[in-house]
Design an enzyme around this catalytic site. Structure first.
Site, PDB file in Angstrom:
ATOM      1  N   ASP A   5      -1.398   7.104 -10.785  1.00  0.00           N
ATOM      2  CA  ASP A   5      -1.603   5.686 -10.479  1.00  0.00           C
ATOM      3  C   ASP A   5      -1.406   4.777 -11.682  1.00  0.00           C
ATOM      4  O   ASP A   5      -1.167   5.232 -12.797  1.00  0.00           O
ATOM      5  CB  ASP A   5      -3.004   5.489  -9.893  1.00  0.00           C
ATOM      6  CG  ASP A   5      -2.972   4.628  -8.648  1.00  0.00           C
ATOM      7  OD1 ASP A   5      -2.328   3.563  -8.680  1.00  0.00           O
ATOM      8  OD2 ASP A   5      -3.570   5.031  -7.643  1.00  0.00           O
ATOM      9  N   TYR A  62       0.851  -1.187   0.000  1.00  0.00           N
ATOM     10  CA  TYR A  62       0.000   0.000   0.000  1.00  0.00           C
ATOM     11  C   TYR A  62       0.891   1.242   0.000  1.00  0.00           C
ATOM     12  O   TYR A  62       1.741   1.393   0.880  1.00  0.00           O
ATOM     13  CB  TYR A  62      -0.898   0.034   1.247  1.00  0.00           C
ATOM     14  CG  TYR A  62      -1.537  -1.282   1.608  1.00  0.00           C
ATOM     15  CD1 TYR A  62      -2.297  -1.995   0.675  1.00  0.00           C
ATOM     16  CD2 TYR A  62      -1.381  -1.837   2.880  1.00  0.00           C
ATOM     17  CE1 TYR A  62      -2.885  -3.203   1.011  1.00  0.00           C
ATOM     18  CE2 TYR A  62      -1.977  -3.040   3.221  1.00  0.00           C
ATOM     19  CZ  TYR A  62      -2.712  -3.731   2.283  1.00  0.00           C
ATOM     20  OH  TYR A  62      -3.285  -4.927   2.615  1.00  0.00           O
ATOM     21  N   ARG A  63       0.659   2.119  -0.955  1.00  0.00           N
ATOM     22  CA  ARG A  63       1.498   3.308  -1.051  1.00  0.00           C
ATOM     23  C   ARG A  63       1.357   4.174   0.205  1.00  0.00           C
ATOM     24  O   ARG A  63       0.313   4.153   0.875  1.00  0.00           O
ATOM     25  CB  ARG A  63       1.140   4.104  -2.297  1.00  0.00           C
ATOM     26  CG  ARG A  63      -0.205   4.809  -2.197  1.00  0.00           C
ATOM     27  CD  ARG A  63      -0.538   5.535  -3.474  1.00  0.00           C
ATOM     28  NE  ARG A  63      -1.706   6.380  -3.333  1.00  0.00           N
ATOM     29  CZ  ARG A  63      -2.759   6.345  -4.135  1.00  0.00           C
ATOM     30  NH1 ARG A  63      -2.805   5.479  -5.127  1.00  0.00           N
ATOM     31  NH2 ARG A  63      -3.771   7.175  -3.952  1.00  0.00           N
ATOM     32  N   TRP A 115      -4.430   1.909   2.277  1.00  0.00           N
ATOM     33  CA  TRP A 115      -4.976   0.573   2.020  1.00  0.00           C
ATOM     34  C   TRP A 115      -6.411   0.752   1.538  1.00  0.00           C
ATOM     35  O   TRP A 115      -7.265   1.311   2.198  1.00  0.00           O
ATOM     36  CB  TRP A 115      -4.884  -0.349   3.220  1.00  0.00           C
ATOM     37  CG  TRP A 115      -5.235   0.192   4.567  1.00  0.00           C
ATOM     38  CD1 TRP A 115      -6.267   1.006   4.915  1.00  0.00           C
ATOM     39  CD2 TRP A 115      -4.518  -0.082   5.787  1.00  0.00           C
ATOM     40  NE1 TRP A 115      -6.263   1.253   6.257  1.00  0.00           N
ATOM     41  CE2 TRP A 115      -5.200   0.590   6.821  1.00  0.00           C
ATOM     42  CE3 TRP A 115      -3.400  -0.848   6.109  1.00  0.00           C
ATOM     43  CZ2 TRP A 115      -4.777   0.533   8.142  1.00  0.00           C
ATOM     44  CZ3 TRP A 115      -2.978  -0.912   7.420  1.00  0.00           C
ATOM     45  CH2 TRP A 115      -3.667  -0.220   8.418  1.00  0.00           C
TER      46      TRP A 115
END
Length: 515
Positions: free
Chosen positions: A305, A178-179, A192
């Protein structure tokens, strides 16, 4: 032998000509991303930036940055130590085909396989290289060359973390990628998505906290308070199979470190954290320890993204750093996502090939499947099936939408078993020839990926299934179905024999004869 750590894998990439070292200073803000994007799209090597710098902060980082690590078919195969990803799929198929032993001899024959499986479980150790430096009092993210990837990104993002949490309800561990948007030296966002394992752990903490409050208000008070904090550990850099396992959409009850052991055929060694009740890979380069709190949600994004578009601002938990453990001279691992193809496409390719056996186990009529790069994983899945009854393609569509790892698929195209799903020219030719749009396209409503920007509502929208199989009389098709145009074999053999004498100076697409 499995790679002992990231460094062994880097040495292998060096030997194979799959690593390019960059000795000049390059800025972590946008410059590294632009270089990596160009290299990714050209099918180039993994990049090892020896001197990342920040013009904005006026400093150079002593920590090198590794990126595009898994960004090709060859590097994926090297990471998993196989000649093709299909070897991993075959190992999974063998595992799924294991049957309960019926007699003594069967039990004896099964023992080596059971012993092998038992050896994949994670193993706890007392110490490891990631404990060479422990920073509690002055833990800071500022020492790491964290990148800003795209111009409209809200800041710098940690993009290839292994985020480790434990369910407050069941105690089961989850490892996800998760970034993490950096807010300051001690705080980041924890992105998340709503459907991910880490988010589910956070929701369970919220549910249990609500139950605690209800109990305190009730006459039969149970004063055990679950608290508002969830422990989180973030590992950065490890052996490649362990890093990849954090990305894979595994079943909820399958431990990612166990699956990493299966991939590398050796157990992952885990060491206890200093300030949180979690274990992390002992061979990691860097570990960030901390927590998220139910009462601290902050704006995260935008972020460029994997869809090729910016994901929009939203509220996510804030991660609070309590401790950093690391190697003395760590390597910072990063990745970028954006317009395909990039490194994440190859991770998606691994998902496609590794999990095809699991799909076949649940939907046996599936022959093959493919998720093209331009489909961004969840926008397009092409599936070939062995059709056995009327409406079979629609049954398969709905079954796929019922799989946890495929429920977000926006468009499913189902073709016959003799169509090569990896040949997009063949798929487009046959699929569009075979459909009557009104009859063969169906729409359903359901959950969609949180990054989906075109849906009518966040996390909820429509999906499309296309039945591109040959239509049968039992499906209401009363007309004759035409034969595909194919030259007869005798004529092809005659032309093959003539080919080199024709002076065409091109290679025959059929036989390969020619210059």
């Amino acid at each position: 032998m499995a790679y002992k750590d990231l460094r062994e894998f880097i040495k292998r990439l060096d030997r194979e000509g799959e690593l390019k070292r960059i000795p000049v200073e390059v800025d972590v803000d946008l410059e590294i991303a632009e270089i990596t994007d160009r290299v990714s799209k050209a099918g180039g090597a993994a990049l090892y930036f020896e001197k990342p710098r920040s013009a904005r902060d006026g400093k150079s980082y002593p920590i090198p940055l590794l990126i595009n690590t898994l960004g090709s078919r060859k590097r994926l195969q090297l990471a998993l130590e196989v000649n093709s990803i299909g070897e991993v799929a075959r190992r999974i198929e063998e595992l799924l085909e294991m049957k309960p032993p019926e007699g003594f001899l069967d039990k004896v024959k099964l023992l080596p396989k059971l012993a092998e499986l038992g050896s994949f479980f994670p193993r706890s150790v007392k110490d490891g290289p990631v404990k060479e430096v422990v920073e509690r009092d002055h833990a800071s993210l500022a020492q790491f060359p964290i990148m800003k990837c795209w111009p409209q990104d809200a800041g710098r993002f940690i993009t290839f973390p292994m985020v480790i949490t434990r369910s407050p309800k069941t105690g089961r561990r989850n490892v996800g990628c998760y970034r993490m948007q950096v807010y300051d030296e001690q705080t980041t966002a924890m992105h998340w998505q709503i459907h991910k394992g880490g988010a589910e752990h956070f929701r369970w903490l919220e549910r249990l906290r609500s139950e605690d409050i209800d109990r305190l208000r009730s006459p039969e008070r149970d004063r055990r308070d679950k608290g508002t904090r969830l422990d989180v550990a973030v590992a950065l850099g490890s052996d490649p199979a362990t890093m990849l396992s954090a990305v894979l959409p595994l079943p909820e009850d399958l431990d990612e470190f166990l699956f990493a052991g299966f991939l590398r055929q050796e157990p992952v060694e885990l060491v206890k954290c200093e300030t949180v009740d979690l274990e992390v890979p002992a061979n990691a380069e860097i570990v960030l320890e901390g927590y998220v709190d139910l009462g601290d949600l902050r704006t995260e994004g935008p972020f460029g993204d994997h869809t090729g578009y910016y994901s929009l601002e939203d509220k996510f938990p804030a991660f609070h750093l309590t401790c950093v453990t690391r190697r003395r001279e760590p390597i910072y691992v990063s990745t970028i996502v954006g317009p395909p193809p990039m490194e994440d496409y190859w991770m998606g390719y691994a998902v496609e090939r590794i999990f095809l056996p699991l799909m076949r186990k649940q939907i046996p009529e599936v022959v093959d499947m493919h998720m093209p790069a331009e489909g961004i994983f969840h926008n397009l899945m092409i599936v070939s099936i062995r059709k056995s009854y009327p409406g079979h393609a629609r049954k398969v569509m709905n079954a796929i939408w019922g799989l946890p790892g495929a429920m977000f698929t926006k468009c499913i195209v189902v073709v016959d078993h003799d169509v090569n799903v990896h040949n997009l020219r063949e798929v487009a030719w046959k699929a569009f020839n075979h459909i009557d749009p009104e009859r063969d396209i169906q729409f359903v409503l359901g959950p969609v990926d949180q990054l989906e920007h075109a849906s009518r509502l966040p996390n909820f929208g429509s999906k499309m299934g296309v039945d591109s199989t040959r239509k049968w009389a039992s499906e209401g098709f009363a007309r004759p179905w035409p034969d595909e145009i194919v030259m007869d074999e005798e004529t092809k053999r005659k032309v093959d024999a003539l080919w080199t004498s024709l002076g065409l100076n091109i290679r025959s697409p059929e036989s390969g004869v020619g210059p």
